[in-house]
Design a protein around this motif. Structure first.
Motif, PDB file in Angstrom:
ATOM      1  N   MET A 179       3.448  12.981  -1.319  1.00  0.00           N
ATOM      2  CA  MET A 179       2.549  11.927  -1.685  1.00  0.00           C
ATOM      3  C   MET A 179       1.206  12.312  -1.257  1.00  0.00           C
ATOM      4  O   MET A 179       0.318  11.973  -0.473  1.00  0.00           O
ATOM      5  CB  MET A 179       2.777  10.684  -0.704  1.00  0.00           C
ATOM      6  N   ASP A 228      -4.553  10.755  -3.889  1.00  0.00           N
ATOM      7  CA  ASP A 228      -4.998  10.938  -5.289  1.00  0.00           C
ATOM      8  C   ASP A 228      -6.104   9.582  -5.481  1.00  0.00           C
ATOM      9  O   ASP A 228      -5.790   8.492  -5.088  1.00  0.00           O
ATOM     10  CB  ASP A 228      -3.830  10.769  -6.545  1.00  0.00           C
ATOM     11  N   GLU A 255       3.509   1.963  -1.700  1.00  0.00           N
ATOM     12  CA  GLU A 255       4.024   2.215  -2.736  1.00  0.00           C
ATOM     13  C   GLU A 255       2.952   3.146  -3.636  1.00  0.00           C
ATOM     14  O   GLU A 255       3.494   3.744  -4.530  1.00  0.00           O
ATOM     15  CB  GLU A 255       4.084   0.946  -3.535  1.00  0.00           C
ATOM     16  N   TYR A 256       1.765   3.422  -3.165  1.00  0.00           N
ATOM     17  CA  TYR A 256       0.969   4.277  -3.792  1.00  0.00           C
ATOM     18  C   TYR A 256       0.585   5.596  -3.084  1.00  0.00           C
ATOM     19  O   TYR A 256       0.176   6.716  -3.563  1.00  0.00           O
ATOM     20  CB  TYR A 256      -0.546   3.466  -4.098  1.00  0.00           C
ATOM     21  N   ILE A 257       0.328   5.534  -1.819  1.00  0.00           N
ATOM     22  CA  ILE A 257      -0.203   6.550  -0.732  1.00  0.00           C
ATOM     23  C   ILE A 257       0.718   6.703   0.398  1.00  0.00           C
ATOM     24  O   ILE A 257       1.582   5.937   0.594  1.00  0.00           O
ATOM     25  CB  ILE A 257      -1.634   6.262  -0.281  1.00  0.00           C
ATOM     26  N   SER A 310      -5.540   1.751  -6.657  1.00  0.00           N
ATOM     27  CA  SER A 310      -4.458   0.953  -6.665  1.00  0.00           C
ATOM     28  C   SER A 310      -4.096   0.155  -5.264  1.00  0.00           C
ATOM     29  O   SER A 310      -3.682  -0.673  -5.293  1.00  0.00           O
ATOM     30  CB  SER A 310      -3.296   1.443  -7.377  1.00  0.00           C
ATOM     31  N   ALA A 311      -4.259   1.013  -4.448  1.00  0.00           N
ATOM     32  CA  ALA A 311      -3.656   0.490  -3.127  1.00  0.00           C
ATOM     33  C   ALA A 311      -4.982  -0.329  -2.263  1.00  0.00           C
ATOM     34  O   ALA A 311      -4.769  -0.446  -1.151  1.00  0.00           O
ATOM     35  CB  ALA A 311      -3.203   1.737  -2.063  1.00  0.00           C
ATOM     36  N   GLY A 365       0.862  -1.148  -0.049  1.00  0.00           N
ATOM     37  CA  GLY A 365      -0.010   0.076   0.132  1.00  0.00           C
ATOM     38  C   GLY A 365       0.822   1.268  -0.003  1.00  0.00           C
ATOM     39  O   GLY A 365       0.334   2.382  -0.588  1.00  0.00           O
ATOM     40  N   LEU A 413      -4.459   6.510  -7.054  1.00  0.00           N
ATOM     41  CA  LEU A 413      -3.655   5.835  -6.416  1.00  0.00           C
ATOM     42  C   LEU A 413      -4.381   5.020  -5.130  1.00  0.00           C
ATOM     43  O   LEU A 413      -3.654   3.921  -4.746  1.00  0.00           O
ATOM     44  CB  LEU A 413      -2.498   6.928  -5.934  1.00  0.00           C
TER      45      LEU A 413
END
Length: 316
Positions: A213, A216, A34-36, A222-223, A32, A219
């Protein structure tokens, strides 16, 4: 076997299940992040965890005769949430830089901090428990430090040390709450909403401004798989099991059992990320299990002695 002993064994297994869920959640946390950002991750997962427990609370409170005082449970839940927010977010920030092995080792230092803090609040700790603590630390060293082969002190280590200290207070606070007739599920849900609300204040200044960060929607989607596992399982299920499982279990023994999340983390890394266990890691697993078994001996001996005394009185 006495009723207390049965409850102790049952709750020890509940805490073991808790450590399994937490251990596997390290994979979800890493994915997780890696995105937020860390605080964004905390806000969403704690909202998911707290919301998941609302129907559970409604269901249980209608069927349990004495579920626990609601106002008192919420009050203790807010206290737990304040500690949880600080502890978990220090861990989340550290995991942006620290390896999983180092994070697992330093965080698990709460197993030795719990009995040390307990001394200052009047709790007695037997020599056998202290030996178990030492063994657990040795096991964690073989398990986690062996993964990288070196140790470099960084800012993330300081964050993890603070996290470990705060989790120690969290365990002790829950032990205190359990002795005051609270509803464990209400406490758990209240602490998640509290942690989410407090974490939200730091999303913009820390995630957006410091770590660059900014949250978004794309994102976050994605997470979402990592957030769902961390929110529903690691939060909604595991933290509730922790509150329930700590009843009738010595807080030092509870911390030792829950420290097995490091062992599970290594195993899940092998099964999910295809990381092979090194010799040092296997040795660490065995030492950790030995520490857990040894930690249970004082409780077993006391229960056996109490049972013998009861039988002797019955004969008289």
């Amino acid at each position: 076997m006495t009723e207390v002993k049965k409850n102790t064994i049952r709750n020890s297994f509940i805490l073991l299940l808790t450590s399994v869920i937490w251990g596997t959640s390290f994979v979800a946390q890493a994915a997780g992040m890696e995105y937020i950002g860390p605080f964004t991750f905390s806000v969403i997962r704690y909202i998911l965890g707290g919301t998941m427990l609302i129907p559970v609370i409604c269901f249980l409170r209608k069927r349990i005769e004495n579920p626990g005082d609601m106002k008192k449970s919420v009050k203790y839940g807010i206290g737990c949430g304040i500690i949880l927010c600080a502890a978990s977010n220090f861990q989340q920030m550290a995991m942006l830089r620290a390896s999983t092995g180092k994070a697992g080792f330093i965080t698990a230092l709460y197993i030795i901090l719990v009995p040390i803090i307990g001394i200052f609040i009047g709790k007695k700790t037997s020599p056998v428990i202290w030996l178990s603590v030492v063994l657990a630390l040795i096991g964690l060293y073989f398990l986690c430090i062996g993964r990288s082969g070196h140790y470099i002190f960084e800012i993330s280590d300081v964050q993890l040390l603070i996290c470990s200290l705060l989790f120690s207070f969290h365990i002790i606070f829950i032990d205190h709450a359990n002795k005051n007739g609270v509803d464990g599920v209400v406490v758990s849900s209240a602490q998640f909403y509290t942690a989410a609300a407090l974490s939200a204040f730091f999303v913009y200044p820390v995630d957006a401004m410091h770590y660059h960060m900014m949250p978004d929607a794309g994102l976050i989607i994605s997470a979402l798989p990592a957030l769902c596992y961390s929110g529903f399982m690691a939060c909604g299920v595991a933290y509730t099991l922790q509150i329930i499982g700590q009843k009738d279990v010595n807080p030092t023994v509870a911390s030792l059992i829950m420290s097995l999340e490091s062992v599970v983390s290594a195993i899940s890394g092998f099964l999910i990320l295809h990381q092979k266990l090194k010799t040092d890691e296997i040795i660490g697993c065995f030492i950790m299990f030995a520490a857990i078994i040894l930690a249970e001996l004082p409780t077993a001996m006391k229960s056996k002695q109490a049972s013998s005394e009861i039988k002797a009185e019955e004969k008289v």
